[in-house]
Design an enzyme around this catalytic site. Structure first.
Site, PDB file in Angstrom:
ATOM      1  N   GLU A 106      35.120 131.582  26.146  1.00  0.00           N
ATOM      2  CA  GLU A 106      34.302 130.400  26.392  1.00  0.00           C
ATOM      3  C   GLU A 106      32.813 130.670  26.201  1.00  0.00           C
ATOM      4  O   GLU A 106      31.973 129.949  26.733  1.00  0.00           O
ATOM      5  CB  GLU A 106      34.570 129.882  27.811  1.00  0.00           C
ATOM      6  CG  GLU A 106      36.015 129.492  28.047  1.00  0.00           C
ATOM      7  CD  GLU A 106      36.301 129.150  29.493  1.00  0.00           C
ATOM      8  OE1 GLU A 106      35.930 128.046  29.914  1.00  0.00           O
ATOM      9  OE2 GLU A 106      36.883 129.986  30.198  1.00  0.00           O
ATOM     10  N   SER A 152      38.698 126.006  30.324  1.00  0.00           N
ATOM     11  CA  SER A 152      38.524 125.155  29.148  1.00  0.00           C
ATOM     12  C   SER A 152      39.843 124.817  28.462  1.00  0.00           C
ATOM     13  O   SER A 152      39.877 124.547  27.261  1.00  0.00           O
ATOM     14  CB  SER A 152      37.567 125.812  28.140  1.00  0.00           C
ATOM     15  OG  SER A 152      36.264 125.881  28.667  1.00  0.00           O
ATOM     16  N   TYR A 206      35.375 119.684  24.055  1.00  0.00           N
ATOM     17  CA  TYR A 206      34.057 120.071  23.537  1.00  0.00           C
ATOM     18  C   TYR A 206      33.738 119.530  22.148  1.00  0.00           C
ATOM     19  O   TYR A 206      32.745 119.925  21.554  1.00  0.00           O
ATOM     20  CB  TYR A 206      33.940 121.604  23.554  1.00  0.00           C
ATOM     21  CG  TYR A 206      34.080 122.140  24.962  1.00  0.00           C
ATOM     22  CD1 TYR A 206      33.130 121.843  25.935  1.00  0.00           C
ATOM     23  CD2 TYR A 206      35.185 122.898  25.339  1.00  0.00           C
ATOM     24  CE1 TYR A 206      33.267 122.297  27.233  1.00  0.00           C
ATOM     25  CE2 TYR A 206      35.321 123.368  26.629  1.00  0.00           C
ATOM     26  CZ  TYR A 206      34.357 123.064  27.575  1.00  0.00           C
ATOM     27  OH  TYR A 206      34.494 123.514  28.863  1.00  0.00           O
ATOM     28  N   ARG A 208      33.898 122.006  40.943  1.00  0.00           N
ATOM     29  CA  ARG A 208      34.557 120.861  40.308  1.00  0.00           C
ATOM     30  C   ARG A 208      36.059 121.009  40.518  1.00  0.00           C
ATOM     31  O   ARG A 208      36.605 122.091  40.295  1.00  0.00           O
ATOM     32  CB  ARG A 208      34.261 120.805  38.814  1.00  0.00           C
ATOM     33  CG  ARG A 208      34.734 119.501  38.140  1.00  0.00           C
ATOM     34  CD  ARG A 208      34.752 119.627  36.625  1.00  0.00           C
ATOM     35  NE  ARG A 208      35.859 120.453  36.164  1.00  0.00           N
ATOM     36  CZ  ARG A 208      35.756 121.426  35.248  1.00  0.00           C
ATOM     37  NH1 ARG A 208      34.592 121.713  34.702  1.00  0.00           N
ATOM     38  NH2 ARG A 208      36.821 122.115  34.889  1.00  0.00           N
ATOM     39  N   ASP A 221      39.673 119.480  39.302  1.00  0.00           N
ATOM     40  CA  ASP A 221      40.405 118.651  38.353  1.00  0.00           C
ATOM     41  C   ASP A 221      41.692 118.202  39.026  1.00  0.00           C
ATOM     42  O   ASP A 221      42.368 118.988  39.708  1.00  0.00           O
ATOM     43  CB  ASP A 221      40.735 119.441  37.087  1.00  0.00           C
ATOM     44  CG  ASP A 221      39.470 119.915  36.368  1.00  0.00           C
ATOM     45  OD1 ASP A 221      38.411 119.294  36.558  1.00  0.00           O
ATOM     46  OD2 ASP A 221      39.558 120.910  35.626  1.00  0.00           O
ATOM     47  N   GLU A 273      43.289 122.197  39.444  1.00  0.00           N
ATOM     48  CA  GLU A 273      42.571 123.467  39.503  1.00  0.00           C
ATOM     49  C   GLU A 273      41.140 123.232  39.963  1.00  0.00           C
ATOM     50  O   GLU A 273      40.641 122.106  39.950  1.00  0.00           O
ATOM     51  CB  GLU A 273      42.576 124.175  38.151  1.00  0.00           C
ATOM     52  CG  GLU A 273      41.936 123.404  37.018  1.00  0.00           C
ATOM     53  CD  GLU A 273      42.112 124.121  35.677  1.00  0.00           C
ATOM     54  OE1 GLU A 273      41.141 124.756  35.233  1.00  0.00           O
ATOM     55  OE2 GLU A 273      43.207 124.029  35.092  1.00  0.00           O
ATOM     56  N   ASN A 294      36.981 124.821  39.808  1.00  0.00           N
ATOM     57  CA  ASN A 294      36.068 125.554  38.937  1.00  0.00           C
ATOM     58  C   ASN A 294      34.794 125.876  39.696  1.00  0.00           C
ATOM     59  O   ASN A 294      34.180 124.981  40.289  1.00  0.00           O
ATOM     60  CB  ASN A 294      35.761 124.713  37.701  1.00  0.00           C
ATOM     61  CG  ASN A 294      35.079 125.493  36.609  1.00  0.00           C
ATOM     62  OD1 ASN A 294      33.962 125.954  36.773  1.00  0.00           O
ATOM     63  ND2 ASN A 294      35.758 125.646  35.482  1.00  0.00           N
ATOM     64  N   GLY A 296      31.077 123.441  33.541  1.00  0.00           N
ATOM     65  CA  GLY A 296      30.265 123.287  32.342  1.00  0.00           C
ATOM     66  C   GLY A 296      29.159 122.274  32.536  1.00  0.00           C
ATOM     67  O   GLY A 296      29.280 121.325  33.314  1.00  0.00           O
TER      68      GLY A 296
END
Length: 320
Positions: A20, A156, A226, A265, A267, A280, A282, A286
């Protein structure tokens, strides 16, 4: 001192050697620019042999880690920063290790009474030595199809696959093992995917608006994340007030259960009955143009530069 802030310089750490790297560099550039516009003296650095000397050579420095992937999010970098007594934004080493490894984070979140997919974790050598055919049969009997296969320690959506039938599972496992020697297999949950950021500036965690994720391809993989225009992001998510509160509550509880700090964060999938299910967490979200945290900040009326500046101050207060 940084002009206009009365504080020492900020070192934005981005790049690294993970898969990443490019995402990390893009996040770093954006945060560095936003902080500079708010009057901070900003230094950018990559993860290399000169980093410790660089940190020791800067008085009163605070680090904003934006390294994605293993070294940046598995707690090892943060352990070094703690060793050097350098304040930094985000979770500490132990919490980062737990959150980054899906085979650990999901059971921890499950144990706290929060909804998660059913999960099986299989190391590469076990999958190879015990025979893929027999394991595929056992997994199918336990979880059914479709299901999701993911590297346990990656981000990612790299190495992630949706598996519709038993014949597809061995190849999906090979794809996940390309990013590490441990893979997780999870029951597939159909619904609306959202990402919910949580910020804690010292007075307790607060959730940002949920960001709904609608990939054109139907799969939120690396390209969908992305590539500009490949995914439609709706901020705030097109969900009712009660569901939005349930998503916010789940993200805050995950933040607390995993022991995260300043920024995280979560998800999640909102199932057909409107209940959010953890996917999950984070610890270094990002910050690119297509990342959910900046979109959520904008939806809530927050400015990226002001927001990042506040997190720097919170990290400094915590270290003081």
């Amino acid at each position: 001192m940084s002009a206009g802030t009365g504080q020492g310089p900020v070192l934005v750490l981005a790049g690294g050697l993970s898969h990443e790297r490019e995402v990390s560099l893009n996040s770093g550039r954006r945060v560095a620019r936003a902080l500079a516009e708010r009057g901070h003296e900003v230094i950018t650095a990559d993860l290399d042999s000169s980093l410790i000397a660089t940190l020791r050579g800067i008085d009163d420095v605070t680090v904003f880690p934006l390294l994605h992937g293993e070294t940046g999010e598995d707690g090892s970098l943060r352990q070094v920063l703690d060793l050097l007594d350098v304040p930094y934004v985000g979770a500490g080493p132990a919490a980062s290790r737990i959150a980054f490894d899906k085979s650990i984070a999901t059971p921890v979140v499950t144990e706290a009474g929060l909804l998660t997919p059913e999960q099986i974790a299989l190391p590469h050598d076990v999958f190879r030595e015990l025979g893929a055919a027999e394991l595929v049969r056992a997994v199918g009997d336990r979880l059914g199809f479709p299901l999701m296969v993911k590297p346990a320690r990656s981000g990612s959506a790299m190495g992630c696959s949706r598996v519709e039938q038993p014949a597809e599972l061995p190849q999906a496992m090979v794809g996940a093992y390309a990013y590490g020697d441990l893979a997780v297999i999870e029951s597939f949950i159909s619904g609306t995917e959202v990402a919910v950021g949580v910020v804690d500036l010292g007075s307790g965690p607060e959730a940002l608006p949920a960001v709904e994720i609608r990939p054109d391809s139907g799969v939120y993989d690396y390209a969908a994340r992305y590539t500009a225009g490949a995914t439609r992001f709706i901020a705030p998510a097109d969900i009712d007030e009660q569901t939005a509160k349930a998503c916010a509550d789940l993200a805050i509880r995950v933040h607390e259960v995993l022991g995260l700090r300043e920024l995280s964060r979560t998800d999640m999938i909102i199932s057909g009955d409107g209940v959010p299910v953890f996917l999950e967490a984070n610890v270094a979200p990002g910050m690119t143009e297509t990342s959910s945290i900046p979109l959520a900040m904008k939806a809530s009326g927050k400015d990226l530069g002001d927001f990042c500046s506040e997190m720097i101050m919170a990290a400094r207060r915590r270290q003081a």
